[in-house]
Design a protein around this motif. Structure first.
Motif, mmCIF file in Angstrom:
data_model
loop_
_atom_site.group_PDB
_atom_site.id
_atom_site.type_symbol
_atom_site.label_atom_id
_atom_site.label_comp_id
_atom_site.label_asym_id
_atom_site.label_seq_id
_atom_site.Cartn_x
_atom_site.Cartn_y
_atom_site.Cartn_z
ATOM 1 N N LEU A 10 19.829 55.070 26.442
ATOM 2 C CA LEU A 10 20.266 56.306 27.087
ATOM 3 C C LEU A 10 19.295 57.455 26.851
ATOM 4 C CD1 LEU A 10 24.079 56.049 26.281
ATOM 5 C CD2 LEU A 10 22.912 55.457 28.416
ATOM 6 N N ALA A 11 18.820 57.617 25.639
ATOM 7 C CA ALA A 11 17.863 58.691 25.350
ATOM 8 C C ALA A 11 16.536 58.421 26.044
ATOM 9 C CB ALA A 11 17.659 58.843 23.839
ATOM 10 N N LYS A 12 16.086 57.183 25.989
ATOM 11 C CA LYS A 12 14.803 56.823 26.610
ATOM 12 C C LYS A 12 14.816 57.146 28.100
ATOM 13 C CE LYS A 12 12.042 53.174 25.543
ATOM 14 N NZ LYS A 12 11.767 51.748 25.330
ATOM 15 N N LYS A 13 15.936 56.895 28.755
ATOM 16 C CA LYS A 13 16.064 57.161 30.192
ATOM 17 C C LYS A 13 16.262 58.647 30.495
ATOM 18 C CE LYS A 13 17.883 52.640 31.387
ATOM 19 N NZ LYS A 13 19.017 51.891 31.941
ATOM 20 N N ASN A 14 16.387 59.455 29.454
ATOM 21 C CA ASN A 14 16.616 60.891 29.615
ATOM 22 C C ASN A 14 15.506 61.683 28.903
ATOM 23 O OD1 ASN A 14 18.310 63.046 30.608
ATOM 24 N ND2 ASN A 14 18.942 63.400 28.490
ATOM 25 N N ASP A 15 14.267 61.276 29.117
ATOM 26 C CA ASP A 15 13.098 61.951 28.532
ATOM 27 C C ASP A 15 13.171 62.065 27.015
ATOM 28 O OD1 ASP A 15 11.874 62.329 31.047
ATOM 29 O OD2 ASP A 15 13.065 64.142 31.394
ATOM 30 N N GLY A 16 13.741 61.058 26.366
ATOM 31 C CA GLY A 16 13.791 61.026 24.908
ATOM 32 C C GLY A 16 14.913 61.832 24.280
ATOM 33 N N LYS A 17 15.740 62.468 25.084
ATOM 34 C CA LYS A 17 16.862 63.262 24.562
ATOM 35 C C LYS A 17 18.167 62.526 24.849
ATOM 36 C CE LYS A 17 14.993 67.871 25.406
ATOM 37 N NZ LYS A 17 15.248 69.073 26.207
ATOM 38 N N PHE A 18 18.977 62.382 23.820
ATOM 39 C CA PHE A 18 20.272 61.743 24.012
ATOM 40 C C PHE A 18 21.165 62.681 24.830
ATOM 41 C CE2 PHE A 18 24.642 60.743 22.645
ATOM 42 C CZ PHE A 18 24.684 59.420 23.039
ATOM 43 N N PRO A 19 21.675 62.229 25.979
ATOM 44 C CA PRO A 19 22.507 63.084 26.841
ATOM 45 C C PRO A 19 23.947 63.179 26.324
ATOM 46 C CG PRO A 19 22.239 60.943 27.851
ATOM 47 C CD PRO A 19 21.411 60.928 26.586
ATOM 48 N N PHE A 20 24.111 63.897 25.227
ATOM 49 C CA PHE A 20 25.370 63.928 24.495
ATOM 50 C C PHE A 20 26.569 64.276 25.383
ATOM 51 C CE2 PHE A 20 28.545 65.196 21.469
ATOM 52 C CZ PHE A 20 28.320 64.372 20.377
ATOM 53 N N LEU A 21 26.482 65.397 26.104
ATOM 54 C CA LEU A 21 27.616 65.836 26.922
ATOM 55 C C LEU A 21 27.912 64.844 28.040
ATOM 56 C CD1 LEU A 21 29.779 67.950 27.471
ATOM 57 C CD2 LEU A 21 28.109 69.187 28.867
ATOM 58 N N GLN A 22 26.895 64.335 28.684
ATOM 59 C CA GLN A 22 27.095 63.363 29.762
ATOM 60 C C GLN A 22 27.764 62.097 29.223
ATOM 61 O OE1 GLN A 22 23.522 62.197 31.791
ATOM 62 N NE2 GLN A 22 24.591 60.776 33.131
ATOM 63 N N VAL A 23 27.338 61.636 28.062
ATOM 64 C CA VAL A 23 27.945 60.446 27.459
ATOM 65 C C VAL A 23 29.410 60.723 27.118
ATOM 66 C CG1 VAL A 23 27.901 58.909 25.440
ATOM 67 C CG2 VAL A 23 25.769 59.496 26.624
ATOM 68 N N PHE A 24 29.665 61.871 26.498
ATOM 69 C CA PHE A 24 31.037 62.253 26.153
ATOM 70 C C PHE A 24 31.914 62.237 27.406
ATOM 71 C CE2 PHE A 24 34.569 65.071 25.565
ATOM 72 C CZ PHE A 24 34.976 64.877 24.270
ATOM 73 N N GLN A 25 31.438 62.888 28.466
ATOM 74 C CA GLN A 25 32.236 62.985 29.688
ATOM 75 C C GLN A 25 32.405 61.643 30.384
ATOM 76 O OE1 GLN A 25 30.057 66.121 31.675
ATOM 77 N NE2 GLN A 25 31.433 67.685 30.871
ATOM 78 N N THR A 26 31.412 60.771 30.275
ATOM 79 C CA THR A 26 31.530 59.435 30.861
ATOM 80 C C THR A 26 32.602 58.628 30.136
ATOM 81 O OG1 THR A 26 29.213 59.448 31.542
ATOM 82 C CG2 THR A 26 30.293 57.295 31.373
#
Length: 143
Positions: A68-84
């Motif tokens: 998930l982080a790798k696909k998001n320019d190395g940043k873990f998409p915390f809020l998107q993961v939470f909402q998913t």
């Protein structure tokens, strides 16, 4: 000599405190790992690669949660993961997502589902805590 020993001991303790995760972080990750085994393992697999025992039976392949982080320019998409995971913010008119809506399931497990409106708010911290623990765990398994 004792004064020097005390300084070195304090310096070592400070270094350990900075290097080691806090108890809360460790607890969140451990609780999230347990939640993962209950809610996610069957589809996403033991290591989160999308190869769980149920994956072959699904029409939509489960995501590789370690990327998930790798696909998001190395940043873990915390809020998107939470909402998913929560799923309650999904616009139902756009169709159901392939993943279960855990926010609703956790709400039901809290005992507040179907309760009078004044009681359902008490379940929200319970739901958010479980999803946060799981999100922290997913953040910890990024490659």
């Amino acid at each position: 000599m004792l004064k020097s020993f005390g300084f070195h001991l304090a310096a070592a303790a400070a270094a350990c405190a900075m290097a080691a995760p806090s108890f809360a972080q460790t607890g969140e990750v451990a609780a999230g790992a347990a939640e993962y085994k209950i809610a996610c393992y069957q589809c996403h697999g033991e290591a989160g690669k999308g190869d769980g025992p149920m994956a072959a039976l699904l029409t939509v392949k489960p995501a590789d949660l370690t990327q998930l982080a790798k696909k998001n320019d190395g940043k873990f998409p915390f809020l998107q993961v939470f909402q998913t995971i929560d799923g309650r913010a999904v616009i139902k008119a756009h169709g159901e997502g392939p993943m279960p809506i855990w926010g609703e399931r956790y709400m039901a497990q809290s005992g507040a589902a179907g309760a009078e409106p004044y009681r359902t708010w008490t379940a929200e911290p319970f739901v958010r805590a479980r999803i946060l623990e799981l999100t922290y765990y997913l953040q910890s398994i990024q490659e």
